[in-house]
Design a protein around this motif. Structure first.
Motif, short mmCIF file in Angstrom:
data_model
loop_
_atom_site.label_atom_id
_atom_site.label_comp_id
_atom_site.label_asym_id
_atom_site.label_seq_id
_atom_site.Cartn_x
_atom_site.Cartn_y
_atom_site.Cartn_z
N GLN A 4 0.84 -1.20 0.00
CA GLN A 4 0.00 0.00 0.00
C GLN A 4 0.87 1.26 0.00
OE1 GLN A 4 -3.74 0.17 0.08
NE2 GLN A 4 -2.94 2.07 -0.75
N MET A 5 1.94 1.21 0.78
CA MET A 5 2.86 2.36 0.84
C MET A 5 3.51 2.59 -0.53
SD MET A 5 2.93 3.86 3.74
CE MET A 5 2.44 3.61 5.43
N ASN A 8 1.00 4.15 -2.79
CA ASN A 8 0.85 5.57 -2.42
C ASN A 8 1.99 6.40 -3.00
OD1 ASN A 8 -1.33 4.85 -0.85
ND2 ASN A 8 -0.23 4.93 1.08
N ALA A 124 -15.14 10.11 -7.66
CA ALA A 124 -14.10 10.54 -6.72
C ALA A 124 -14.14 9.64 -5.48
CB ALA A 124 -14.33 11.99 -6.32
N GLY A 125 -13.00 9.28 -4.99
CA GLY A 125 -12.92 8.46 -3.78
C GLY A 125 -13.03 6.96 -4.06
N ARG A 126 -13.40 6.57 -5.29
CA ARG A 126 -13.49 5.13 -5.57
C ARG A 126 -12.10 4.52 -5.67
NH1 ARG A 126 -18.28 4.60 -10.03
NH2 ARG A 126 -19.85 5.66 -8.81
N ASN A 127 -12.07 3.21 -5.51
CA ASN A 127 -10.78 2.53 -5.56
C ASN A 127 -10.98 1.14 -6.14
OD1 ASN A 127 -11.75 0.87 -3.43
ND2 ASN A 127 -11.17 2.47 -1.97
N PHE A 134 -5.26 -1.15 -1.84
CA PHE A 134 -6.27 -0.40 -2.59
C PHE A 134 -5.62 0.68 -3.44
CE2 PHE A 134 -8.50 -2.36 0.86
CZ PHE A 134 -9.70 -2.76 0.28
N PRO A 136 -6.48 4.09 -5.37
CA PRO A 136 -7.50 5.12 -5.62
C PRO A 136 -7.66 5.37 -7.12
CG PRO A 136 -5.90 5.84 -3.97
CD PRO A 136 -5.35 4.61 -4.59
N LYS A 139 -6.52 8.84 -8.63
CA LYS A 139 -5.06 9.00 -8.59
C LYS A 139 -4.40 8.10 -9.64
CE LYS A 139 -4.24 10.55 -3.88
NZ LYS A 139 -3.89 10.19 -2.52
N THR A 207 -8.68 16.77 -9.53
CA THR A 207 -9.43 15.51 -9.45
C THR A 207 -9.09 14.72 -8.19
OG1 THR A 207 -7.77 14.22 -10.63
CG2 THR A 207 -9.47 15.28 -11.97
N VAL A 208 -7.94 15.02 -7.60
CA VAL A 208 -7.52 14.22 -6.43
C VAL A 208 -7.41 15.01 -5.13
CG1 VAL A 208 -6.39 12.35 -7.67
CG2 VAL A 208 -5.10 14.40 -7.18
N TYR A 209 -7.22 16.31 -5.22
CA TYR A 209 -7.05 17.10 -4.00
C TYR A 209 -7.97 18.33 -4.03
CZ TYR A 209 -2.62 14.53 -3.79
OH TYR A 209 -1.67 13.54 -3.76
#
Lengths: 288, 409
Positions: A4-5, A8, A124-127, A134, A136, A139, A207-209
């Motif tokens: 996950q890291m 990210n 937005a927020g879906r993953n 996960f 995003p 992103k 779109t992301v922030y």
């Protein structure tokens, strides 16, 4: 470091990479440390916001318009504001671009106020799940588009007549002039392309922030680090610098604590300046 | 020209008559001085404070004044514009005391300006009740004449901790706090951490992040791994938006997200929509409170008085309410002391237990003048509507806990 890291870090680095390229090109090739760059990115976000509010057009589409509009703004600003000030030296261009930033910032404040804004696209927020982690969705799309744009920018610089002209004036201005390259035109196009990339980055950022004029400082701080890490005027260098900063910030937050996230990026910039002043992928003839 | 003269004379006659009627109604006038920001960078907040004083002044004069010293006093609040400048505010405060001979001082907007004006009040031995100033350094100077209506910042989230302890089922066990490394959020989060620990919750993480951060994915991934029941913190509106959005991206659903500031801001719901549901926040005051006192009677009366004075569109915020509470407390202290003499009024202020107010959350003064009461409201977003969920006396709706997962929503 968990998967996950790593995800990210890669996704964060992708946006940083695209964000850094325009600034690096403007600094490395046109010789302009563009302090208005952050404001242009945020302006791109607001252009997508207004298009979304009025026409409900997705920022992943309106980014093309942001890019085009910012290209024109960049060309206009270079021709009528920055180019006349170049003779005054680097301090003068710093003042001019800072003034430009203030104008854009105050324009944004006047029209949209200082409130944080978000473009609420339906997904937005879906993953989606990848192994046990996960990803995003927005992103991920942003990362893909950033990768494609970086590659296209590379193709533009390597395979088009204008791109080659820009490289020529960057490598050897006198030589380029001798073979008939219009250096002023090349610098102008290079600056405008950099500003267009800022506008597209702004649309993707939206779109992301969340965004507001406060974000300008966050962006300008990041692009300085990215440009210096990667090497000025080098597309792949800036991309590498962006990815590296994404990883460093993520690792810093994970292993040292989130409050070290920014400091570690700056520390790395200092180390690069000490031991490899031309950046990770910068070459001595670039931007000299 | 003759017509203008007649109009002028009639106007003067009416004015003099009005003053005469006002003077006849009361035996004397209590003067309260207020140097507030009517222009400058905090003009909006200053105007809201001024309106809080105005609505009380009108209400008291229309409802029989204040009885003390065997007399009936009317009230008059004298205003000056401090232009959002602490130095000017201090100078105007001195003028209010030495030239206008005010009996009491009602505080300006903001801690920095109040820090300056309270020094002047203390020098002349005039009581200041600070309406909107809760920086601790104001109350750490050993002054005898300074009292605060707002509780100190570390108490902002205190009612959330008590709600977790008393109301939530099943009772949460673990808390993770992530906070912007900025003065106010850090103060609030530290206070929340202390109270949670005191109440027996296990604070599994307390981590700061740089203010202005735009991506907390790495930090939230760590929080997710800890699987704390309560995720608390943030900083301002942008932080609350960022945390919720990135929690969703990482498929992490805390059973409750408790924000420092941002959820109650009107723009929050507009920006985040249904994803903001279940978020909670502590507020100093909200209009949905249901409290009572002998001045306004009920919160409803107070809100109506505000609308009657400032129009249907006016909604009192915590600054207006705290300002009305400021002058209400001066009135209550005068009534308790039975005099307007500073010494006795000060003693009355110090002897109050909990002061119940129709226009604000309860107030209780510590020895240094700080308000140490924590029973201010907790709000929660429920179906994209703000609801008071705590304290129980003002509850509009029970808190929704635990929050369903993102997929279940």
């Amino acid at each position: 470091m968990s998967l996950q890291m790593i995800i990210n870090a890669i996704l964060l680095g992708g946006l940083y990479a695209l964000m850094g390229i325009g600034f690096s090109l403007q600094w490395g090739i046109s010789g302009i440390i563009n302090l208005s760059y952050g404001a242009m990115v945020v302006l791109g976000s607001y252009i997508s916001l207004i298009i979304f509010d009025v026409f409900k057009i997705d920022p992943f589409i309106s980014m093309l318009f942001s890019g085009f509009l910012l290209f024109l703004i960049g060309a206009f600003a270079y021709k009528f504001i920055i180019q006349p000030s170049i003779k005054g030296g680097i301090v003068f261009t710093l003042i001019i671009t800072f003034a430009l930033r203030l104008i854009v910032e105050n324009l944004i404040l006047y029209i949209w106020s200082a409130d944080y804004r978000t473009i609420r696209i339906s997904y937005a927020g879906r993953n989606f799940q990848f192994l046990n982690s996960f990803v995003p969705l927005t992103k991920f799309i942003t990362f893909l588009i950033a990768g494609i744009l970086i590659y296209f920018t590379h193709l533009f610089m390597m395979n088009t007549k204008i791109g080659k002209g820009i490289q020529a004036v960057s490598l050897d201005k006198i030589g380029a002039l001798a073979v008939g390259v219009d250096d002023k035109k090349m610098y102008l196009i290079n600056f405008a392309v950099g500003t267009a990339l800022a506008g597209i980055t702004g649309s993707l950022w939206a779109t992301v922030y969340s965004f507001s004029p406060h974000v300008i400082d966050v962006i300008i701080g990041r692009v300085f680090i990215i440009a210096i890490l990667g090497g000025l005027g080098n597309i792949w260098g800036a991309a590498a610098g962006g990815m590296l900063l994404g990883f460093v910030e993520t690792c810093g937050a994970t292993f040292l604590g989130a409050h070290w996230q920014e400091a570690i990026g700056l520390a790395m910039m200092v180390l690069i300046l000490l031991f490899r002043p031309h950046g990770l992928m910068g070459k001595k003839f670039f931007g000299q | 020209m003759k017509k203008a003269t007649v109009v002028f004379l009639v106007s003067m006659f009416l004015l003099v008559s009005a003053v005469a009627v006002f003077a006849q109604q009361f035996d004397d006038i209590i003067k309260i001085g207020a140097a507030v920001s009517l222009t400058g960078k905090t003009a909006y907040e200053g105007q809201m404070v001024k309106r809080g004083y105005e609505v009380w002044e009108k209400w008291v004069n229309e409802h029989g004044g204040i009885k003390a010293d065997g007399k009936t006093y009317g009230v008059e609040v004298l205003y000056y514009d401090d232009e959002s400048d602490p130095v000017r505010s201090a100078r105007l405060t001195e003028r209010l005391i030495t030239e206008d001979n005010v009996n009491f001082l009602a505080g300006p907007y903001s801690s920095s300006i109040t820090f300056a004006t309270t020094a002047i009040g203390e020098k002349y031995g005039v009581i200041t009740i600070a309406s909107t100033a809760n920086a601790r350094n104001i109350y750490e100077r050993g002054y005898k004449n300074v009292f605060s209506v707002l509780p100190p910042a570390p108490l902002l989230m205190a009612p959330i901790a008590y709600m977790m302890d008393e109301v939530l089922e099943p009772r949460p066990k673990t808390v993770a706090i992530v906070v912007a490394n900025d003065l106010f959020p850090l103060d609030v989060a530290t206070g929340f951490n202390d109270i949670c620990t005191e109440l027996g919750f296990d604070v599994v993480m307390f981590e700061k992040y740089p203010p202005g951060s735009t991506d907390l994915s790495a930090l939230l991934t760590k929080v997710k791994a800890l699987d704390a029941d309560i995720l608390a913190g943030g900083g301002y509106t942008a932080d609350a938006l960022m945390i919720l959005r990135q929690c969703k991206e990482l498929d992490y659903t805390p059973k409750m997200f408790a924000s420092i500031v941002g959820v109650f801001v009107p723009g929050f719901l507009k920006e985040i929509g249904a994803d903001g549901n279940y978020a909670v926040e502590g507020e100093w005051w909200v209009p949905a409170m249901k409290t009572e006192d002998h001045i306004f009677g009920t919160t409803e009366n107070y809100l109506q008085a505000c609308i009657d004075m400032f129009g249907d569109d006016f909604i009192a915020n915590y600054q207006t309410a705290a300002a009305s509470a400021t002058v209400s407390i001066i009135q209550m202290a005068i009534e308790k002391a039975g005099t307007i003499e500073t010494e006795q009024v000060r003693d009355a202020l110090k002897s109050f237990d909990v002061i119940e107010l129709a226009c604000f959350s309860p107030v209780e003064f510590a020895e240094n003048g700080e308000n140490i009461q924590w029973e201010h409201p907790v709000i929660q977003i429920q179906n994209e509507v703000v609801k008071v969920v705590y304290p129980l006396s003002s509850q509009e709706s029970a808190p929704l806990y635990p929050a369903p997962t993102w997929k279940e929503r």
